[in-house]
Design a protein around this motif. Structure first.
Motif, PDB file in Angstrom:
ATOM      1  N   GLN A 190       0.832  -1.213   0.000  1.00 32.63           N
ATOM      2  CA  GLN A 190       0.000   0.000   0.000  1.00 32.63           C
ATOM      3  C   GLN A 190       0.859   1.252   0.000  1.00 32.63           C
ATOM      4  O   GLN A 190       0.589   2.196  -0.745  1.00 32.63           O
ATOM      5  N   GLU A 244       0.357   1.545  -4.126  1.00 32.19           N
ATOM      6  CA  GLU A 244      -1.002   2.041  -4.306  1.00 32.19           C
ATOM      7  C   GLU A 244      -1.063   3.559  -4.236  1.00 32.19           C
ATOM      8  O   GLU A 244      -0.188   4.199  -3.661  1.00 32.19           O
ATOM      9  N   MET A 294      -2.865   5.965  -2.352  1.00 27.23           N
ATOM     10  CA  MET A 294      -3.717   6.092  -1.174  1.00 27.23           C
ATOM     11  C   MET A 294      -4.376   7.462  -1.091  1.00 27.23           C
ATOM     12  O   MET A 294      -5.379   7.643  -0.405  1.00 27.23           O
ATOM     13  N   ASN A 346     -14.990   6.656  -2.346  1.00 30.62           N
ATOM     14  CA  ASN A 346     -13.687   7.186  -1.951  1.00 30.62           C
ATOM     15  C   ASN A 346     -13.725   7.805  -0.554  1.00 30.62           C
ATOM     16  O   ASN A 346     -12.734   7.763   0.181  1.00 30.62           O
ATOM     17  N   TYR A 405     -15.456   6.726   1.969  1.00 27.11           N
ATOM     18  CA  TYR A 405     -15.295   5.607   2.899  1.00 27.11           C
ATOM     19  C   TYR A 405     -13.841   5.138   2.929  1.00 27.11           C
ATOM     20  O   TYR A 405     -13.301   4.812   3.993  1.00 27.11           O
ATOM     21  N   LYS A 406     -13.204   5.116   1.761  1.00 28.56           N
ATOM     22  CA  LYS A 406     -11.796   4.696   1.699  1.00 28.56           C
ATOM     23  C   LYS A 406     -10.906   5.646   2.495  1.00 28.56           C
ATOM     24  O   LYS A 406     -10.025   5.217   3.245  1.00 28.56           O
ATOM     25  N   THR A 442      -8.758   4.709   5.896  1.00 23.54           N
ATOM     26  CA  THR A 442      -7.322   4.994   5.958  1.00 23.54           C
ATOM     27  C   THR A 442      -7.010   5.859   7.165  1.00 23.54           C
ATOM     28  O   THR A 442      -6.027   5.635   7.887  1.00 23.54           O
TER      29      THR A 442
END
Length: 230
Positions: free
Chosen positions: A62, A66, A68, A185, A187-188, A192
């Motif tokens: 991650q 990724e 983030m 996004n 919620y993402k 995080t």
């Protein structure tokens, strides 16, 4: 390909509301070194990458590979917030457009109860069969009408109670400009934020696990997204 490490590191640091100086102290490096990492001018040694992953509670994949950082100008005010107790009526719809069906139903219910400015919240309802999802392209949505004090619900509708609960929350500006991107996004970003700060989700029957609240202010549509925390 290590293209997003610097941006991810800056994003995670801001999720923790941590300065470069504070991060450098935790890792026993200089502030200039942290700055160079965030600019992708140099990359941290493997030992420091491991420390970063442990500090921000993320995987190495991650952190390194990724993207983030999905926060842009649409998102603001990431926070922890206490929601006070309330009672509510709930309507669940499973269809190809359950949000509209559920919300309109609860708006009609509010009108029948004489509630001029109803407070509605909603969340995805996950209890569907694979046939409903894959064959019929259905999904579920629950809409709740928060009951003002002194309002008697219609006969046959169950009144549910939400206890005082702490949530991680984020505000979205104009959430329906690209709803299949901006809302997921949000919620993402919240998940995080919670992981980076060591906050755990709450899976209890006496609290709504997550929900969305839409409203209008200054001629703009806004949405607050909430995820319950321990």
């Amino acid at each position: 390909m290590i293209m997003s490490l610097g941006q991810n590191l800056q994003f995670l640091r801001k999720m923790r509301r941590m300065t470069q100086e504070e991060l450098s102290e935790k890792l026993a490096v200089s502030r200039q070194t942290v700055s160079k990492w965030e600019l992708d001018a140099v990359y941290p040694e493997m030992e420091k990458v491991i420390e970063l992953c442990e500090l921000f509670n993320c995987s190495m994949d991650q952190l390194i590979r990724e993207n983030m950082n999905v926060v842009d100008d649409l998102y603001s005010n990431i926070r922890c917030e206490w929601v006070e107790p309330f009672q509510y009526l709930r309507h669940i719809v499973i269809s190809t457009d359950p949000e509209t069906d559920a919300i309109e139903h609860m708006k009609r219910t509010a009108a029948e109860l004489g509630i001029d400015q109803p407070k509605l919240i909603g969340w995805d309802f996950p209890m569907l069969s694979q046939e409903q999802i894959n064959v019929y392209n259905m999904h579920g949505y629950a809409c709740a009408l928060i009951l003002p004090e002194g309002v008697t619900p219609p006969e046959g509708m169950e009144v549910l109670a939400q206890q005082r609960q702490q949530y991680a929350a984020i505000t979205i500006r104009d959430p329906f400009s690209a709803p299949f991107t901006t809302i997921p996004n949000a919620y993402k970003v919240l998940l995080t934020y919670m992981k980076a700060n060591g906050l755990r989700g709450r899976l209890q029957k006496d609290a709504i696990e997550c929900f969305e609240k839409q409203y209008t202010a200054g001629g703009v549509t806004w949405m607050d997204v909430f995820i319950a925390m321990e």
